[in-house]
Design a protein around this motif. Structure first.
Motif, PDB file in Angstrom:
ATOM      1  N   SER A  24       6.462  51.841  58.111  1.00 24.59           N
ATOM      2  CA  SER A  24       5.057  51.426  58.117  1.00 24.59           C
ATOM      3  C   SER A  24       4.867  50.075  58.801  1.00 24.59           C
ATOM      4  N   ARG A  25       5.936  49.296  58.946  1.00 20.31           N
ATOM      5  CA  ARG A  25       5.833  47.955  59.528  1.00 20.31           C
ATOM      6  C   ARG A  25       6.461  47.835  60.920  1.00 20.31           C
ATOM      7  N   HIS A  26       7.167  48.867  61.352  1.00 20.66           N
ATOM      8  CA  HIS A  26       7.930  48.800  62.591  1.00 20.66           C
ATOM      9  C   HIS A  26       7.221  49.567  63.707  1.00 20.66           C
ATOM     10  N   CYS A  27       7.009  48.920  64.821  1.00 17.74           N
ATOM     11  CA  CYS A  27       6.426  49.598  65.981  1.00 17.74           C
ATOM     12  C   CYS A  27       7.550  49.992  66.931  1.00 17.74           C
TER      13      CYS A  27
ATOM     14  N   HIS B 295       8.684  51.986  53.929  1.00 17.10           N
ATOM     15  CA  HIS B 295       8.199  50.621  54.105  1.00 17.10           C
ATOM     16  C   HIS B 295       8.580  50.109  55.496  1.00 17.10           C
ATOM     17  N   TRP B 296       9.822  50.315  55.900  1.00 22.16           N
ATOM     18  CA  TRP B 296      10.262  49.895  57.229  1.00 22.16           C
ATOM     19  C   TRP B 296       9.426  50.583  58.300  1.00 22.16           C
TER      20      TRP B 296
ATOM     21  N   GLY C  36       2.593  53.990  55.340  1.00 22.81           N
ATOM     22  CA  GLY C  36       1.989  53.043  54.404  1.00 22.81           C
ATOM     23  C   GLY C  36       1.132  53.737  53.368  1.00 22.81           C
TER      24      GLY C  36
ATOM     25  N   ARG D   4       3.783  47.446  49.319  1.00 23.39           N
ATOM     26  CA  ARG D   4       4.248  46.060  49.163  1.00 23.39           C
ATOM     27  C   ARG D   4       3.233  45.124  49.719  1.00 23.39           C
TER      28      ARG D   4
ATOM     29  N   ARG E 110       2.841  55.053  61.427  1.00 23.79           N
ATOM     30  CA  ARG E 110       2.892  53.854  60.576  1.00 23.79           C
ATOM     31  C   ARG E 110       1.850  53.930  59.468  1.00 23.79           C
TER      32      ARG E 110
END
Length: 66
Positions: free
Chosen positions: A31-34, A28-29, A56, A66, A52
């Motif tokens: 998939s959201r962190h660039c 999850h981290w 996800g 999520r 990413r």
């Protein structure tokens, strides 16, 4: 960013790719962190985008999105 196609397990194996098992919270981290620096090249941005997306997609496939 380049178009990203859904995962085909057989095609992935044929490309020599390997499965990667990660904790759902880590996925999850990810998939959201660039991780791109401000001066990242388009190639680097595409690579991080694929990572990413795959993170996800793995969560979604296993019902943990999520």
């Amino acid at each position: 960013m380049a178009d990203i196609e859904p995962t085909d397990p057989k095609a992935e194996r044929e490309k020599g790719r390997v499965p990667l098992w990660l904790d759902p919270d880590d996925l999850h981290w990810l998939s959201r962190h660039c991780c791109c620096p401000q001066d990242a090249s388009e190639e680097e941005r595409d690579r991080f985008g694929r990572i990413r997306f795959r993170a996800g997609a793995a969560l979604h496939k296993h019902g943990r999105g999520r």
